[in-house]
Design an enzyme around this catalytic site. Structure first.
Site, short mmCIF file in Angstrom:
data_model
loop_
_atom_site.label_atom_id
_atom_site.label_comp_id
_atom_site.label_asym_id
_atom_site.label_seq_id
_atom_site.Cartn_x
_atom_site.Cartn_y
_atom_site.Cartn_z
N ARG A 90 0.83 -1.19 0.00
CA ARG A 90 0.00 0.00 0.00
C ARG A 90 0.87 1.26 0.00
NH1 ARG A 90 -2.09 1.11 4.21
NH2 ARG A 90 -1.13 -0.45 5.59
N LYS B 130 -8.45 -2.28 1.33
CA LYS B 130 -8.30 -1.38 2.46
C LYS B 130 -9.00 -0.05 2.24
CE LYS B 130 -6.09 -4.08 5.24
NZ LYS B 130 -6.82 -4.65 6.41
N HIS C 26 -10.58 -3.62 13.08
CA HIS C 26 -9.49 -4.31 12.39
C HIS C 26 -9.05 -5.45 13.30
CE1 HIS C 26 -5.22 -4.26 10.53
NE2 HIS C 26 -6.02 -4.99 9.80
N SER D 143 1.25 -6.59 12.95
CA SER D 143 2.03 -7.64 12.31
C SER D 143 3.05 -8.23 13.27
CB SER D 143 2.76 -7.06 11.08
OG SER D 143 3.54 -8.04 10.45
N LYS E 282 -1.78 -12.63 15.57
CA LYS E 282 -3.23 -12.50 15.43
C LYS E 282 -3.81 -13.60 14.54
CE LYS E 282 -5.04 -9.60 12.57
NZ LYS E 282 -5.51 -8.40 11.84
N THR E 283 -3.21 -13.82 13.38
CA THR E 283 -3.72 -14.84 12.47
C THR E 283 -3.57 -16.23 13.06
OG1 THR E 283 -3.19 -13.45 10.56
CG2 THR E 283 -3.52 -15.80 10.16
N ASP F 237 -9.77 -10.53 9.51
CA ASP F 237 -9.18 -9.20 9.39
C ASP F 237 -10.14 -8.04 9.66
OD1 ASP F 237 -6.84 -7.65 8.81
OD2 ASP F 237 -7.74 -7.11 6.89
N ARG G 86 1.32 -12.38 -1.08
CA ARG G 86 -0.01 -12.56 -0.52
C ARG G 86 -0.82 -13.60 -1.29
NH1 ARG G 86 -1.74 -9.41 4.19
NH2 ARG G 86 -0.14 -7.81 4.43
#
Length: 630
Positions: free
Chosen positions: A148, A293, A312, A330, A334-335, A349, A414
């Site tokens: 991004r 996003k 988020h 990051s 979390k994932t 997400d 990704r």
């Protein structure tokens, strides 16, 4: 000449758009037309380093690894029709099938990083430059931008947004005016109209049907169409039949640059949002994550106006119906922690929390692929199959096997796939009111407890702070732990002041009896370099105890400086690590480091300290009192 005051119309019967109309198949979506516009910062790309290639051939040479051929080489894939249409069909589902004839149309490609040609390509379909991998996934390149560009994102500042949005120091919202937006909008539409074909997706955001948003994405690349087909919620044929006018529209002309001399522009990339027109324009970047996003930012504006909190976060649900929200930057896990085979995945997400409960905003997942392995992430590994988009990965040019450890194009590789590809996904992606709100931090200073229970004011304070730490080796020039903060664990996407989201979070937690937790997945026994990372099995035991409710029954003691409540014991976790001071050999060094981190929290919070919530400012004072005291 239309009478709608300058809006887009979709006219019928244009001979010049016969190919596009055949591809779109929907009678209401022929050529886009634009009409005369009325009269009438500072930015640069701070994503991943630009790809060091000047032509598409050079880019593909990075993506394809040379090897001795052991199997017949597979050539270019079939051009993809628009997903989600009533009559559109996917190409051949097996990568081993022989290639079909590609219909060629005049086309050219311009740089997405500067106002110059990199390579002129004639007679190529929009699918050119994409490849089917050995698992059936589509491997694509996003051009010069592999991440991004938040400093190139603009929001129109008008009489309404002037007072509603968060502007100024610390805010991600960089202003532009209506005129500059219309200049970029017309530039994007002119480019899209110059193409032989465009791709249109009509889809939904938010699995809660009472509060869902209709979105239309107009794009030039088949890869972008498939990406958004995966990431948004896919309508049924009946829903498409009665879709009607969209609530928000994206015009993605990312292959074409903006004019750097347009007011508010200082690069050839611009991602522009106009909330009054309900439109978004993309120029100068082909990174697909800008669409995902960008829509998330829009939801951060639209949902709070309905009394719905946009988050988020990851979200899962136990078999007994208990829902947990996971927040974390990051590297915090979390994932990993929200993807639990013993629980249903609601989403990984983006979520909404309303009076109906929690709901996923998206219809897919956008997972990191760097160093991906079947052993560590089996669900993601198995989701990479036909229909999945692999972005900027490197693969063997003959076997088409992907090397997930290869960073030749970018480290930000990704995979985008429908959430149905995850075996334990809950469909529809909705759940009851959350019972636990888990804030994850990877504390490389080694002074935060592995787990602590938070009161409402502390939850708001740490939610607004959004803390984690970088360690040496994660970024060039980082020699020791560095604290990093991202308001609401997603500062780049929020539209309102962080305290407004925090107040909504506290209100919903109090109303529905949810408990806040701060979980440190970082270091214990010393800072990075002297201590050790808290073992993942211990963190999983902590999360299990939160889910089961066992931690609510534990006895607690309070730490100094941060005033955190830590449990006396957690089943399966060594008692001595629960209070970090017990793990440091040098207690003076521990206290010195603790005060240093407390000071960093204080400094970060200065930008929020003067913002008044409510008429008496009582809530602001409670939040400030919940921070470190020394």
């Amino acid at each position: 000449m239309p009478e709608n005051g300058g809006d887009f119309t979709f006219s019928k019967g244009s001979k010049a758009t016969a190919a596009a109309a055949a591809l779109l198949t929907r009678k209401s979506l022929p050529m886009i037309q634009t009409h005369p516009k009325g009269e009438n910062g500072i930015c640069h790309d701070d994503s991943a380093a630009p790809v060091k290639a000047h032509t598409l051939d050079e880019l593909h040479s990075l993506q394809k690894k040379r090897s001795t051929p052991t199997t017949p080489s597979r050539e270019l894939m079939d051009p993809l029709p628009i997903p989600g249409t009533r009559t559109g069909r996917w190409g051949r589902p097996h990568p081993g099938w022989p290639p079909t004839t590609i219909i060629l149309h005049p086309s050219h490609c311009m740089s997405d990083s500067a106002l110059k040609f990199t390579h002129v390509l004639y007679n190529l379909s929009p699918a050119a430059g994409s490849f089917i991998t050995s698992t059936g996934a589509l491997a694509t390149l996003s051009g010069a931008k592999t991440g991004r560009s938040p400093r190139d994102k603009r929001v129109v500042r008008d009489d309404t947004t002037e007072h509603e949005l968060w502007w100024g120091k610390g805010s991600p919202n960089i202003e532009m005016d209506e005129h500059a937006f219309m200049v970029n909008r017309e530039r994007a539409v002119d480019y899209l109209n110059s193409l032989d074909k465009v791709f249109v997706n009509d889809q939904f955001l938010n699995w809660d049907s009472e509060h869902r948003i209709k979105v239309r994405i107009v794009s030039a690349r088949a890869y972008h169409s498939l990406f958004m087909h995966n990431m948004c919620i896919r309508p049924t044929p009946q829903e498409l039949e009665h879709f009607g006018a969209p609530d928000f529209t994206i015009y993605n002309a990312g292959q074409f640059p903006c004019n750097r001399y347009t007011h508010y522009m200082t690069s050839s990339t611009s991602i522009d949002i106009n909330l009054a027109r309900r439109e978004m324009v993309i120029l100068g970047t082909q990174y697909a994550g800008e669409m995902k996003k960008g829509l998330f930012s829009v939801m951060h504006y639209l949902m709070p106006k309905r009394g719905i909190l946009s988050l988020h976060s990851g979200c899962n649900m136990g078999r007994g119906g208990d829902v947990a929200l996971f927040f974390g930057l990051s590297g915090t896990g979390k994932t990993t922690l929200s993807t639990d085979r013993n629980r249903f995945l609601i989403g990984d997400d983006e979520h909404c929390w309303s009076e109906n409960g929690v709901s996923n905003i998206e219809g897919g997942c956008y997972a990191k692929c760097i160093d991906l392995s079947r052993e560590r992430e089996p669900d993601i590994w198995n989701a990479i199959k036909f229909g999945t988009v692999l972005e900027n990965v490197v693969f063997d040019e003959h076997t088409r096997d992907v090397d997930y450890s290869d960073k030749s194009v970018t480290e930000n590789t990704r995979a985008s796939y429908p959430i149905e590809y995850i075996p334990n996904a809950k469909i529809p992606c909705v759940g009851p009111q959350p019972k636990n709100v888990i804030l994850l931090a990877c504390d490389a200073f080694g002074v935060l407890p592995p787990v602590s229970k938070l009161n409402l004011a502390q939850t708001m304070y740490h939610f607004i702070s959004g803390y984690t730490a970088l360690v040496a080796g994660t970024e060039e020039g980082v020699k020791e732990p560095q604290a990093t903060f991202s308001a609401c664990f997603g500062a780049a996407f929020i539209m309102l002041h962080p305290t407004k989201y925090a107040a909504m979070l506290a209100d919903k937690m109090q109303k529905h009896g949810a408990t806040g937790w701060l979980v440190n997945t970082g270091w214990s026994g010393g800072r990075y370099g002297s201590g050790s990372r808290i073992k993942l099995p211990y963190t999983r035991k902590i999360i299990d105890a939160i889910h089961s409710g066992d931690l609510l029954k534990a006895s607690y003691e309070k730490t100094e400086v941060f005033g955190l409540e830590i449990p006396a014991q957690v089943e399966g976790v060594p008692t001595e690590i629960l209070n970090p001071i017990n793990t440091w050999a040098n207690r003076d060094a521990y206290k010195e480091t603790l005060l240093k981190l407390g000071g960093l929290f204080r400094k970060n919070f200065e930008v929020f300290a003067d913002y008044q919530i409510g008429e008496d400012n009582k809530l602001t004072e409670e939040i400030l009192a919940a921070g470190p005291i020394f």
